[in-house]
Design an enzyme around this catalytic site. Structure first.
Site: not given
Length: 727
Positions: A405, A458
């Site tokens: 993330d 990401e």
């Protein structure tokens, strides 16, 4: 009378402020023989027992009414195994003395932990069920180099920090202690007197099990066994394999209808696995399941990195849940958050009174967007804590891939910071060199130690080489989310069809950089929250057009180079934004002939078609796998391209993004023959208008689009069709 330690030392031990308890407590050789000291608050009488014979050797004198006992054995010179017979107010108990055991960490572990290269730090730090000298118990170890004293507290000692102070290994700042008789399932924490003399109660950073909020203690739990890494699962993650990911938040995919309570891991295993298999997805991606204190963070502010959340069951329940997916041939991806952590008092924040896990300077260590703290990637022990955690989920739970993330927030020091609010790196640049080194190390380690295990970034910027190997100057990820493609194409789809011709390049621009990274095309949870509206609600037009637009868009996406990701609810066109606190709107599927059922069928057929036809995935990252046929027809908002596999097999894709049917629309093709219509988003089966090409069409020897042959097609309104030669 025994020869006592210094009175000041006794007072410090009793008050819980003595940093070296092993130098006083336990059995020690002296010039006058053996001396045994014990701190047993509330004990009335203590006897020393020879474990070998079971006989009482001597009674310890109560040297301080607060519970300090001692005895001098003048007739015995050599240490021996012993126990205590302790009389409490109402009972007598035979107990082992934690202070008769030696050091726990081996020299090699000490070296690797200090260096930050221990592959499995979770095998040494934390709480581990074990037997030492044939005595069952638990070994505890925690890193707190600046603490004045650390004790284990829990149900087994009345949460009293005086009773079990730990041994400090000064060479690495780790405190350790073996506690006999402690069992699985018992609650514990570390009581730390920090460098300022303040008492802190901290959960175990390496705990395998933790309480659910609002409680904050750790639970003693066995280290999960290793999960076999099978060749089939390794192959499923390969660049040349079909990868279609269903992104899921376990707490809101489905809930009990009577009380809106979560499904358990077991219930999810029964229902979610079957659904994902039915829908044709190859992978499932779980929003973070690490223990976290705030439901509204969706798991993206974890504190118990090594503990699956108790919201849905036990660690073993979660492990069984993953295994159920594997039995169904579905790989499991876990969202992993090594970029920041919340500042809750029981967590990692100022762990020993210093900024131990976080950067000390708030310009480096405080994340303004999320009110969280940023890991100090420059510390060996912090890097080891995080890298070991990545390997832990793969090795011990069988997780097949990690989606990392907010990578951009890690690798840029000025991420979301104004001028003057960030600290340049050693060379004066904006890159966080320590974070980059950490990511490279972690990705390399997974690649070497867990073959077939992959990582997905990401990463929302144009940082170069995200999916290049570290030795080629890259970060070493296997895949990268294509955020640019997602934003461009959704912006195009939001336009009224009459205006789309002015934004034609939004659908084609992605191919200009499609081979710079190994991309995943994501329609994720971030696109259906915070006022962005649902994907369906972004589509223009009336109800018929909204659903037709969405089906056409999904058809375009599934055929476009890059692996696929779709957030739960998007597969049946949920109309509202995602709400983490309630179930998806499954009632929308009650009508078998409804709009939502049509989209669900379309996504299911897209997935099964995607797996069936190698041209749609095999050469995703090679130019030979894609060719534009119609790229410049902005007036009609038509796109046509072909996908090709390694054997030269081809599949033709045509999208019409206006509500106007196109009759006799000519598209050039490389080969002559009969082309079968494999999929048509306008089929009545998907609640379309049922316009098409009667199931197939023959090519004509008429040149078009730089090819000697062409097809004269009917393009349904707001549609995507797939054609394949032969059949």
């Amino acid at each position: 009378m025994s020869v006592l330690p210094d009175r000041q030392v006794i007072n410090q031990i009793i008050s819980g402020h003595y940093a070296d308890p092993f130098s006083v407590l336990g059995m020690h050789q002296t010039e006058r023989g053996l001396q045994v000291c014990a701190l047993l608050p509330d004990a009335q009488e203590v006897w020393l027992i020879d474990t070998k014979t079971g006989r009482r050797v001597a009674q310890l004198d109560c040297e301080d009414p607060r519970g300090f006992f001692a005895v001098q054995l003048t007739r015995r010179k050599n240490p021996f195994r012993y126990q205590f017979a302790v009389t409490w107010q109402e009972s007598t108990q035979i107990i082992e003395d934690p202070y008769r055991f030696g050091t726990l960490l081996q020299d090699i572990d000490t070296w690797l932990l200090a260096e930050g290269t221990h592959l499995r730090p979770y095998e040494r730090l934390g709480a581990h069920l074990m037997s030492l000298d044939e005595v069952p118990g638990v070994s505890f170890a925690v890193w707190a180099p600046n603490a004045q004293r650390v004790s284990v507290v829990g149900e087994f000692n009345f949460w009293d920090g005086r009773r079990h102070p730990m041994r400090l290994r000064r060479e690495n700042g780790i405190w350790e202690l073996f506690l006999p008789g402690v069992q699985a399932g018992q609650l514990y924490k570390f009581e730390i007197i920090d460098c300022h003399g303040q008492v802190r109660l901290k959960a175990d950073p390496y705990a395998f099990k933790a309480q659910m909020r609002p409680e904050t203690a750790s639970l003693i739990s066995p280290l999960p066994d290793v999960v076999e890494n099978t060749p089939a699962r390794q192959k499923a993650n390969d660049l040349r394999s079909p990868i279609s990911i269903y992104e899921v938040h376990l707490g809101s995919w489905r809930r009990h209808t009577d009380n809106n309570f979560w499904l358990s891991y077991g219930e999810l295993a029964d229902q979610l696995v079957e659904y994902v298999k039915y829908m044709g997805f190859t992978h499932v991606e779980l929003l973070p399941i690490n223990e976290h204190p705030f439901d509204g963070s969706w798991g993206y502010q974890p504190l118990g990195l090594y503990a699956p959340t108790r919201r849905f069951g036990t660690p073993q329940d979660f492990k069984d849940f993953v295994a159920k997916f594997h039995e169904a041939g579905i790989n499991v991806i876990l969202d992993w958050v090594p970029g920041h952590f919340p500042s809750d008092e029981h967590g990692l924040s100022t762990f020993d009174g210093t900024a131990l896990y976080e950067y000390a300077d708030p310009r480096e260590g405080y994340h303004q967007d999320w009110n969280t703290l940023i890991y100090n990637y420059g510390r060996n022990e912090v890097r080891n804590y995080l890298a070991g955690n990545a390997f832990y989920w793969m090795e011990r739970f069988g997780i097949d891939a990690l989606r990392i993330d907010a990578v951009a927030s890690m690798i840029y020091r000025d991420y979301s910071r104004a001028e003057g609010q960030w600290v340049p790196n050693y060379y004066g640049g904006r890159e966080n060199l320590e974070a980059i080194a950490f990511l490279r190390y972690t990705n390399h380690t997974i690649g070497v130690e867990r073959p077939g295990g992959v990582t997905m970034a990401e990463e929302s910027t144009d940082f170069p080489g995200v999916t290049l190997p570290p030795d080629a100057g890259g970060l070493g990820f296997n895949y990268k989310w294509n955020m640019g493609w997602m934003h461009d194409t959704l912006n195009y789809m939001q336009c009224d069809p009459v205006h789309r011709k002015y934004h034609h390049n939004l659908m084609t621009f992605g191919m200009l950089y499609a081979y710079t990274e190994n991309f995943i095309l994501p329609i994720s949870h971030d696109e259906v929250v915070h006022g962005k509206r649902s994907v369906l609600d972004r589509m223009p037009g009336d109800a018929w057009q909204k659903f037709a637009n969405l089906r056409a868009y999904y058809g375009f996406m599934w055929a476009h180079p890059g692996k696929k990701l779709l957030f739960m609810g998007c597969e049946f066109a949920q109309g509202r934004e995602w709400n983490f606190d309630t179930s998806l709107d499954w009632h929308l599927l009650d009508d078998e002939n409804g709009w939502h059922k049509g989209v669900q069928r379309w996504v299911r057929d897209l997935n099964h078609c995607y797996q069936q036809y190698a041209p749609l995935y095999e050469l995703d990252y090679q130019p030979a796998g894609f060719e534009w046929l119609v790229v410049d027809d902005h007036e009609n908002s038509v796109f046509a391209f072909l996908r090709r596999d390694a054997d030269g097999n081809e599949l033709i894709v045509i999208s019409n993004f206006t509500p106007v049917p196109r009759y006799n629309y000519r598209v050039g093709v490389p080969q002559s023959g009969h082309y079968r219509e494999v999929l048509n988003s306008d089929s009545a089966f998907y609640r379309g208008s049922n316009m098409g090409n009667q199931g197939g069409i023959h090519s004509h020897p008429v040149s078009s689009h730089n090819h000697a042959h062409s097809l004269l097609l009917t393009l349904p309104p707001l549609s995507t069709i797939y054609l394949t030669r032969g059949g």
